[in-house]
Design an enzyme around this catalytic site. Structure first.
Site, short mmCIF file in Angstrom:
data_model
loop_
_atom_site.label_atom_id
_atom_site.label_comp_id
_atom_site.label_asym_id
_atom_site.label_seq_id
_atom_site.Cartn_x
_atom_site.Cartn_y
_atom_site.Cartn_z
N ALA A 70 -14.38 -65.17 -71.45
CA ALA A 70 -14.10 -64.11 -72.44
C ALA A 70 -13.95 -64.73 -73.82
CB ALA A 70 -12.82 -63.37 -72.07
N ASP B 192 -25.49 -69.28 -69.12
CA ASP B 192 -25.24 -68.44 -70.30
C ASP B 192 -25.13 -67.00 -69.83
OD1 ASP B 192 -25.13 -67.05 -72.65
OD2 ASP B 192 -27.09 -67.72 -73.41
N TYR C 115 -10.55 -57.09 -80.11
CA TYR C 115 -10.44 -57.74 -78.80
C TYR C 115 -10.17 -56.69 -77.71
CZ TYR C 115 -8.33 -60.48 -75.00
OH TYR C 115 -8.01 -61.02 -73.78
N TRP D 213 -0.29 -62.57 -71.65
CA TRP D 213 0.49 -63.75 -72.07
C TRP D 213 0.20 -64.94 -71.15
CZ3 TRP D 213 6.09 -62.42 -74.06
CH2 TRP D 213 6.04 -61.27 -74.86
N THR E 138 -7.07 -57.30 -69.88
CA THR E 138 -5.92 -57.63 -70.73
C THR E 138 -4.99 -56.44 -70.99
OG1 THR E 138 -5.33 -58.37 -72.97
CG2 THR E 138 -7.39 -57.18 -72.74
N GLN F 251 -8.33 -71.72 -68.94
CA GLN F 251 -7.05 -71.87 -68.24
C GLN F 251 -7.14 -71.38 -66.79
OE1 GLN F 251 -3.25 -71.38 -70.53
NE2 GLN F 251 -4.49 -69.92 -71.68
N LYS G 242 -12.70 -55.52 -74.66
CA LYS G 242 -12.27 -55.75 -73.28
C LYS G 242 -12.26 -54.44 -72.49
CE LYS G 242 -11.00 -59.07 -71.51
NZ LYS G 242 -11.78 -60.03 -70.68
#
Length: 287
Positions: free
Chosen positions: A61, A37, A126, A151, A102, A11, A130
């Site tokens: 991620a 990679d 997660y 979000w 995040t 995104q 992170k």
């Protein structure tokens, strides 16, 4: 400058690519796993050296929050080890790094917006990976900027906005949790903030970025349907325990954006304003 973008098919990576023509003074190298990679340190080091990269924007991620609970090794590889490799390689070139993190680094037990100085306490695989990625990046690259967001949605890929639009047309009723509070982020606005930071010069440290305002997932869903003119689907509020998931999510993860606004002079739109633009675009492209 030569800027390496990782995760260019996601995104945020896609939104960056749309904005790049407005920054012709930089040369962008947009890569995804087929091109580079990032879990291979030798490959990362060779790419950054061969292309004389001045800065890295790491958008790559493992973001499947629930799958992370059963795919912990892969999640750690992408969210902790790969950022460490990128940071070490770009620092060897004397360059900078912008790493996207995040709100999941917090446990969500606050009742006021989280500041960058608040102590992280992740409750999911997660979030743990992170946070470890943030720490690795800062350890290996002194010229690193960590941007925590939340979000995230856009007209690209899979996200909550697109899911609500689809389900709103398919279903007569829908349940969405109302007791998880945060702020949606239009990936376009985050991409613009990243490019602004690059242009103005990286000031190392941790920053928070989402759109302005506060909402719940339930109210977010209602706003999406209202903006799209969907009236045939009854959206019902659910408690988190009524919608169990493998990964624990923060109940409150509003992020304080004062620092990034002050340091970079960024004006951040309200979440409803940015959502309206995205929904209008999606309605136009799908009709």
């Amino acid at each position: 400058m030569n800027i390496l973008i990782t995760g260019c098919n996601g995104q945020l990576g896609n939104e960056l690519q749309l904005l790049e023509p407005a920054y012709p003074h930089h040369h962008f190298f947009n890569t995804d796993v087929a091109d580079l990679d990032i879990t291979d340190f030798q490959a990362v080091r060779a790419y950054i050296s061969n292309h004389q990269i001045d800065g890295v924007v790491n958008c790559a991620a493992f973001t499947a929050v629930d799958k992370a609970e059963t795919q912990q090794a892969l999640c750690r590889q992408l969210n902790t080890e790969a950022p460490s490799f990128l940071a070490e390689a770009i620092h060897a070139q004397g360059g900078f790094m912008i790493h996207i993190s995040t709100d999941y680094v917090f446990n969500g037990q606050h009742c006021v917006p989280y500041q960058e100085t608040d102590t992280p306490c992740p409750t999911s695989t997660y979030g743990v990976t992170k946070l470890a990625g943030e720490q690795a990046v800062m350890e290996h690259c002194p010229q690193a900027m960590i941007i925590r967001t939340a979000w995230l949605y856009s007209s690209f890929g899979n996200n909550f906005v697109k899911t609500m639009l689809r389900l709103g047309k398919e279903k007569e009723s829908l349940g969405v949790v109302f007791d998880q509070i945060g702020t949606p982020t239009n990936a376009h606005d985050l991409a613009l903030a990243i490019l602004t930071a690059i242009d103005k010069g990286i000031q190392p440290g941790i920053y928070h970025f989402t759109n302005e305002g506060v909402t719940s997932w339930y109210d977010f869903a209602l706003a999406i349907h209202r903006m799209a003119g969907i009236t045939t689907c009854n959206v019902k509020p659910l408690h988190t325990e009524e919608y169990p998931t493998p990964a624990q999510r923060p109940h409150y993860s509003v992020l304080d954006k004062s620092k990034i606004k002050k340091v970079y002079g960024i004006a951040i739109p309200h979440w409803e304003e940015s959502l309206q633009q995205c929904v209008a675009h999606l309605m136009h492209t799908t009709n």
